[in-house]
Design an enzyme around this catalytic site. Structure first.
Site, short mmCIF file in Angstrom:
data_model
loop_
_atom_site.label_atom_id
_atom_site.label_comp_id
_atom_site.label_asym_id
_atom_site.label_seq_id
_atom_site.Cartn_x
_atom_site.Cartn_y
_atom_site.Cartn_z
N LYS A 104 0.83 -1.21 0.00
CA LYS A 104 0.00 0.00 0.00
C LYS A 104 0.87 1.26 0.00
O LYS A 104 0.64 2.19 -0.79
CB LYS A 104 -0.94 -0.01 1.21
CG LYS A 104 -1.79 1.23 1.37
CD LYS A 104 -2.69 1.42 0.16
CE LYS A 104 -3.21 2.84 0.03
NZ LYS A 104 -4.30 3.18 0.87
N CYS A 153 -3.97 11.35 1.85
CA CYS A 153 -3.16 10.14 1.66
C CYS A 153 -1.78 10.39 1.05
O CYS A 153 -0.77 10.23 1.71
CB CYS A 153 -3.92 9.13 0.82
SG CYS A 153 -5.40 8.53 1.66
#
Ligand code: UDX
Length: 451
Positions: A210, A266
């Site tokens: 990720k 993010c």
């Protein structure tokens, strides 16, 4: 019997995951500490904007499959699979991730666990977090409870959260035993049956997948923004350059749009956290380019400020600047680390009056930037403006009529910080058009270049 699922944390990620798990047919319990958020969700409403999600939440609250609670004890009692979807923001004074919400969720859940279950992390975390969380949960859970931790990172994009969750590009199962893998296969059985690729691996690799994916995407954007600077210096056009690069399937056609750069909750914090973790592990020098990607990104914002200043005649003092867009990207009301608002705030600090308009993020902008004028329409944001900035590429802005803006603006000067407006349309309505990485577009007019 199909597992009872709990989803701990009901922000963008958790609310989406909970509603989509209900859509897949499971009974789902959403858990949060924020009473206001819970009350809205339980009434079938969303505390934020995300296309398609409100309908899904309302439908499954009504069907009885989806409910919400603030009781970790209840969640621990009923859940077979507990998804941890709490935020992992940047720490206030360092580049590392703040794991306090994750640890707090684990600390509140673990003592109440009464039977074998799987705790699944979905948040983006520094590698090694799942191992630490395993020790933490196993120490706090009653002796003999068979609890295992897995990592199943989420790749959803805001604005497309429901579609990305129900039809993901891939699934990643980071597990510590065959039982953990079986439990995740049960949860995602319908997506696997549709042919969704799955990568099964250990928890550390899953955590790094990720962080690497987001860092790659961020680097790709900064690459094209660095080339944009080169284009500007050389009198070349980065929009044409990117168009040509996109035809190469090895490069790919996405995340190559030059402009004001990336923001949101993010990408910016994830590249910093990955580099911080690499430093801790003694391999920071291998990932030094992430620091460059971060700097290039922040420079992209400053370059848009500089273009706007030039258009204001060298100083913002006494000038009015209209800003189209406040969200960090279209289809979202999220203003976390929004490039649009960062640029607007810098220009305001340099002496200009600012009017901002966003189709969805006006309320959030008003709350966090109370000294800016928040306009009720795009044309209102342009009223009396000496320069207009296009900073979030909502379709409404690309489709707008430049003549309507010309009728209210003090001067017809626009900076397209997203490189998605059509220069010819704006120029035809008398606007001077500037954009990062492109030659001053008036000069593209062949009659001016070759009179
Ligand atoms: C990102 C990842 O894409 C997603 O997989 C992960 O789960 C969460 O983080 P998100 O933050 O929702 O998703 O936004 P994304 O669509 O990735 O855009 C991030 C930022 O990059 C936005 O500010 C966007 O405007 C900007 N961007 C994107 C560019 O400047 N240029 C591009 O070419 C693409």
């Amino acid at each position: 019997m199909s597992p009872y699922i709990t989803v701990i944390g009901t922000g963008y990620l958790g609310a989406t995951h909970a509603a989509c798990m209900a859509e897949l047919g499971f009974r789902v319990l959403g858990v949060d500490v924020d009473q206001q958020k819970l009350a809205k969700l339980a009434a079938g409403e969303l505390p934020f904007y995300e296309p398609e999600l409100a309908e899904l939440v309302a439908r499954h609250v009504a069907s009885g499959r989806l409910s919400f609670t603030d009781s970790y004890e209840h969640a621990a009692e009923v859940g077979d699979v507990h998804f941890l979807c709490v935020g992992t923001p940047q720490q206030p004074n360092t580049d590392g991730a703040d794991l306090s919400y994750l640890n707090a969720a684990a600390d509140r859940l673990a003592p109440g666990l009464q039977r074998p279950c799987l705790v699944v992390g979905k948040s983006t975390v520094p590698v090694g977090t799942a191992d630490a969380l395993t020790r933490r949960i196993q120490a706090a859970a009653p002796a003999g409870t068979g609890v295992e931790v897995a990592w199943n990172p989420e790749f959803l994009r805001e604005g497309y959260a429901v579609a990305d969750t129900l039809a993901p590009d891939r699934l990643v199962f980071g597990v510590q035993s065959p039982g953990g893998e079986r439990a995740l296969r049960d949860v995602y059985a319908s997506l696997l049956a549709e042919g969704t690729p799955v990568v099964t691996t250990d928890v550390r690799t899953a955590e790094l997948i990720k962080a690497s994916a987001n860092s790659f995407l961020a680097t790709k954007i900064s690459f094209i923004n660095a080339i944009a600077e080169l284009c500007e210096a050389a009198g070349a056009d980065v929009v044409k350059l990117a168009e040509a690069l996109r035809y190469d399937p090895r490069i790919g056609d996405r995340f190559l749009s030059p402009g004001v750069g990336f923001g949101g909750g993010c990408l910016p914090k994830d590249i910093r956290a990955l580099l911080a973790r690499a430093n801790e592990l003694g391999v920071g020098s291998a990932l030094r380019f992430l620091d460059d990607a971060d700097r290039t990104n922040l420079r992209a914002r400053r370059r848009v400020v500089d273009l706007a200043r030039q258009e204001c005649g060298g100083s913002f003092a006494g000038r009015r600047v209209g800003v189209l867009g406040a969200a960090f990207k279209p289809n979202s009301d999220d203003i976390r680390d929004s490039p649009a608002l960062a640029v607007a705030a810098a220009i305001q600090a340099a002496g200009a009056e600012i009017a901002v308009y966003d189709p969805q993020a006006n309320d959030n902008a008003r709350k966090h930037f109370p000294t800016m004028d928040i306009a009720l329409s795009a044309v209102d944001a342009a009223r009396g403006a000496h320069v207009l900035l296009h900073l979030t590429e909502w379709p409404e802005f690309a489709g707008a009529d430049p003549a309507e803006f010309a009728a209210v603006a003090a001067e017809r000067r626009i900076v397209d910080g997203r490189n998605t407006l059509d220069p010819a349309r704006w120029q035809a309505a008398g606007w001077r058009f500037r954009a990062p990485g492109r030659p001053q577009l008036d000069a593209l007019n062949p009659e001016e270049v070759n009179p």
